[in-house]
Design an enzyme around this catalytic site. Structure first.
Site, PDB file in Angstrom:
ATOM      1  N   ASP A   1       0.931  -1.087   0.208  1.00  0.00           N
ATOM      2  CA  ASP A   1      -0.064  -0.105   0.484  1.00  0.00           C
ATOM      3  C   ASP A   1       0.519   1.329  -0.205  1.00  0.00           C
ATOM      4  O   ASP A   1       2.049   1.120   0.174  1.00  0.00           O
ATOM      5  CB  ASP A   1      -0.832  -0.075   1.283  1.00  0.00           C
ATOM      6  N   SER A   2       0.585   2.338  -0.161  1.00  0.00           N
ATOM      7  CA  SER A   2       0.795   3.601  -0.465  1.00  0.00           C
ATOM      8  C   SER A   2       1.822   3.925   1.207  1.00  0.00           C
ATOM      9  O   SER A   2       2.571   4.534   1.161  1.00  0.00           O
ATOM     10  CB  SER A   2       0.031   4.964  -0.754  1.00  0.00           C
TER      11      SER A   2
ATOM     12  N   TYR B   1      -0.970   8.494  -2.768  1.00  0.00           N
ATOM     13  CA  TYR B   1      -0.678   8.365  -3.630  1.00  0.00           C
ATOM     14  C   TYR B   1      -2.580   8.806  -4.773  1.00  0.00           C
ATOM     15  O   TYR B   1      -1.562   9.145  -5.715  1.00  0.00           O
ATOM     16  CB  TYR B   1      -0.804   6.528  -4.335  1.00  0.00           C
TER      17      TYR B   1
ATOM     18  N   CYS C   1      -4.513  -1.402  -1.782  1.00  0.00           N
ATOM     19  CA  CYS C   1      -4.516   0.252  -2.480  1.00  0.00           C
ATOM     20  C   CYS C   1      -5.197   0.474  -3.299  1.00  0.00           C
ATOM     21  O   CYS C   1      -5.062  -0.153  -4.337  1.00  0.00           O
ATOM     22  CB  CYS C   1      -2.814   0.971  -2.798  1.00  0.00           C
TER      23      CYS C   1
ATOM     24  N   THR D   1      -6.195   3.280  -5.087  1.00  0.00           N
ATOM     25  CA  THR D   1      -5.760   4.255  -6.160  1.00  0.00           C
ATOM     26  C   THR D   1      -4.446   3.592  -7.121  1.00  0.00           C
ATOM     27  O   THR D   1      -4.279   3.531  -7.911  1.00  0.00           O
ATOM     28  CB  THR D   1      -4.415   5.382  -5.379  1.00  0.00           C
TER      29      THR D   1
ATOM     30  N   GLU E   1      -4.399   8.870   9.720  1.00  0.00           N
ATOM     31  CA  GLU E   1      -2.979   9.069   9.475  1.00  0.00           C
ATOM     32  C   GLU E   1      -2.802   9.504  11.017  1.00  0.00           C
ATOM     33  O   GLU E   1      -1.830   8.957  12.090  1.00  0.00           O
ATOM     34  CB  GLU E   1      -2.402   9.511   8.601  1.00  0.00           C
TER      35      GLU E   1
ATOM     36  N   CYS F   1     -11.066   3.525  -0.663  1.00  0.00           N
ATOM     37  CA  CYS F   1     -10.139   3.655   0.773  1.00  0.00           C
ATOM     38  C   CYS F   1      -9.464   2.392   1.410  1.00  0.00           C
ATOM     39  O   CYS F   1     -10.356   2.787   2.361  1.00  0.00           O
ATOM     40  CB  CYS F   1     -10.188   5.709   0.541  1.00  0.00           C
ATOM     41  N   THR F   2      -8.571   2.425   1.253  1.00  0.00           N
ATOM     42  CA  THR F   2      -7.853   1.868   2.138  1.00  0.00           C
ATOM     43  C   THR F   2      -8.473   1.933   4.093  1.00  0.00           C
ATOM     44  O   THR F   2      -8.376   1.282   4.758  1.00  0.00           O
ATOM     45  CB  THR F   2      -6.279   1.232   2.071  1.00  0.00           C
ATOM     46  N   HIS F   3      -7.934   3.674   3.874  1.00  0.00           N
ATOM     47  CA  HIS F   3      -7.694   4.122   5.352  1.00  0.00           C
ATOM     48  C   HIS F   3      -9.235   3.944   6.066  1.00  0.00           C
ATOM     49  O   HIS F   3      -9.415   4.503   7.119  1.00  0.00           O
ATOM     50  CB  HIS F   3      -7.008   5.709   4.791  1.00  0.00           C
TER      51      HIS F   3
HETATM   52  N1  DGL Z   1      -4.247   4.020   0.230  1.00  0.00           N
HETATM   53  C1  DGL Z   1      -4.776   5.091  -0.851  1.00  0.00           C
HETATM   54  C2  DGL Z   1      -6.295   4.707  -0.766  1.00  0.00           C
HETATM   55  O1  DGL Z   1      -6.031   3.174  -1.376  1.00  0.00           O
HETATM   56  C3  DGL Z   1      -4.928   5.760   0.442  1.00  0.00           C
HETATM   57  C4  DGL Z   1      -4.327   6.697   0.888  1.00  0.00           C
HETATM   58  C5  DGL Z   1      -2.971   7.169  -0.959  1.00  0.00           C
HETATM   59  O2  DGL Z   1      -4.015   8.406  -1.200  1.00  0.00           O
HETATM   60  O3  DGL Z   1      -1.784   7.363  -0.541  1.00  0.00           O
HETATM   61  O4  DGL Z   1      -6.563   4.852  -2.056  1.00  0.00           O
END
Ligand code: DGL
Length: 280
Positions: free
Chosen positions: A11-12, A43, A74, A76, A158, A190-192
């Site tokens: 992941d990012s 990302y 991730c 993105t 975060e 989105c993972t977060h």
């Molecule tokens: N991991 C990213 C996603 O799931 C979110 C965080 C990022 O923008 O890097 O889109």
């Protein structure tokens, strides 16, 4: 035949740990290697070519670790880079968009589906297309899709502000159009975002189903391990958990530990994947 090689997950940053957590729950007997590209996150605000390059570099790192499968944890990276990753990978690659789209189509009753994600994911239109395709495959008519980018959610997650007043106010603002549209299903693309699911759920109301793409993705991982005949055959006691970050390991663990619980992650090592040359 059992295959004890680990599953590689990237992941990012730390958000992909919400996917890893679901993978560990679904297949506890599998060892895992997680790479968080924290030094280059987020990302979600980067260009297509940058995200593809980063994703290919991350895949190279995991392949060098002799993984048997790669999970792009991730949204993105999945939205922008999946085709490129799949075409160059030596092992099966799992992304998070299609499983989330499938779950959303199965959950909706009124056909009104909301998608919340980073600006990058929304702008690709990949999620919308995946939901439309799945709806067509399932013979569903009159599907309506409402998308909303929620960029501040990543920073709030975060920061560890998972259930605070500022998060609630932000969620109310972002989610207002989706509430007004009368959606009954909301994909946290989105993972977060699953970290903020308490607040998101309260703002949307009980009648709206929240789709956690991590849960849906873990099911795909499980069935692919079985169909490819590459399950480990372990019961979980011997599973190895390795963590790498391109930023500071101590910081990664501090923010990441609450994601996974049970004292994980620990022993995180530092590695940067920008040393890998890739053609994009
Ligand atoms: N991991 C990213 C996603 O799931 C979110 C965080 C990022 O923008 O890097 O889109």
């Amino acid at each position: 035949m059992s295959d004890n090689r680990p599953i590689g997950v990237f992941d990012s940053g730390i958000g992909g740990l919400t996917v890893l957590r679901e993978i560990i729950n679904a297949v506890p007997g599998e060892s895992t290697i997680y790479f968080g590209d924290n030094s280059r996150a987020p990302y979600g605000t980067k260009s297509r070519s940058t995200i593809i390059r980063y994703s290919l570099q991350n895949m190279r790192f995991l392949e060098n670790k002799d993984v048997k499968m790669i999970v792009v944890a991730c949204n993105t990276a999945s939205a922008y880079a999946y085709e490129e990753l799949k075409s160059r990978a030596k092992v099966p690659v799992v992304e998070v968009v299609t499983p989330g789209a499938d779950e959303a189509c199965r959950a909706t009753k009124n056909g009104k589906i909301g998608i919340i994600a980073t600006k990058g994911t929304i702008s690709t239109g990949v999620y919308k297309a995946a939901v439309e395709k799945r709806a067509e495959e399932l013979g569903m008519k009159d599907i309506e899709i409402f998308q909303q980018a929620c960029p501040l959610f990543v920073s709030l997650a975060e920061e560890g502000w998972w259930d605070t007043e500022i998060t609630r106010l932000t969620a109310e603002e972002y989610l207002k159009p989706l509430k007004e549209a009368g959606i009954d299903t909301l994909v946290m693309a989105c993972t977060h975002y699953p970290l903020l699911s308490k607040v998101i759920g309260e703002v949307m109301g009980e009648s709206v189903v929240l789709v956690n793409t991590g849960v849906a993705t873990a099911k795909v991982v499980k069935s692919l391990l079985e169909s490819e005949g590459i399950s480990s055959g372990n019961n979980g006691a011997d599973s190895l958990r390795e963590f790498y970050t391109s930023d500071e390991p101590g910081l990664f663990e501090q923010v990441a530990a609450p994601f996974l619980g049970e004292g994980l992650p620990s022993g995180t090592r530092h590695f940067t994947t920008d040393r890998y040359e890739v053609d994009v």
